[in-house]
Enzyme design. Sequence first.
Site: not given
Ligand code: NAD
Length: 261
Positions: A143, A156
């Site tokens: 991130s 986080y």
């Molecule tokens: P999201 O909530 O849409 O997806 C998260 C995924 O992780 C889902 O498929 C969920 O079912 C799965 N998950 C949750 N707990 C779990 C567990 N215990 N075991 C297995 N799977 C599990 O979130 P996102 O925004 O797509 O985030 C994905 C990654 O990107 C994360 O690591 C997040 O920190 C990172 N990220 C997101 C953003 C953003 O702005 N959305 C920015 C930077 C980084």
Amino acid sequence: MTLRGKTALVTGSTSGIGLGVARALAAEGANIMLNGFGDPDAIEELRRTIASTFAVEVDYDDANLMLAGGPGELVDRTNERFGSLDVLVNNAGIQHVAPVESFPLDQWDSIIALNLSAVFLGMRAAIPAMKRRGWGRIINVASAHGLVASANKVAYVAAKHGVVGATKVAAIEVANDGITVNAICPGWVLTPLVERQLKERAVAHGSDVTAESDALLAEKQPMLQFTTPEAIGAMAVYLCSEAARTVTGTPLSIDGGWVAQ
Ligand code: NAD
């Protein structure tokens, strides 16, 4: 079709960024192991759609990666199911927002377990077979918060900084084994993870999600627009390409200028 015949495991791919990455790798011909939580019928529909759209094999594993045994078992099952695991995308992650002084210990433990320990455990399990085959790509979704901090996100930010560090260590260790290890560092991407934060902010400020969305971007991203899961998928495809074979140990920002400030 740079990945025809290869297998990619994308953790947390039932939603958001992981789903975008899984689709992008499937479009390049990779067989896909999906993972994450959600409605079983909806996940089965996703599985079938990706398989038929891109003419690849797609399976789903519901491993809970917050449990210490989860990531290793998922990697082993992927190797058994497809005969190899060539691309590991450690993407699953969660968020909790609160000041340090009142940050709940159980939320700290959960975020460290999923956002950091699962990345280490996944890499630890995947590297030996990648070494034997002499080729591998590990992509850790960190991130902007792997590089800089924001208030109220202590677990986080600590976890994501840890992911960037662990990425560098692993990259150095496997530098001569045909394996690259990189971190993608997105800024804001409009996924369920961020939608939940927008709703919480709207309640806290007595405003609405659109106003909070504008405010969120204005606070952090000079380019006042969200990055898409598809764009992050395209970056993952690049990292798997021949052109990126010497790109390793690097956090790649895709954040509308967030960390340039
Ligand atoms: P999201 O909530 O849409 O997806 C998260 C995924 O992780 C889902 O498929 C969920 O079912 C799965 N998950 C949750 N707990 C779990 C567990 N215990 N075991 C297995 N799977 C599990 O979130 P996102 O925004 O797509 O985030 C994905 C990654 O990107 C994360 O690591 C997040 O920190 C990172 N990220 C997101 C953003 C953003 O702005 N959305 C920015 C930077 C980084």
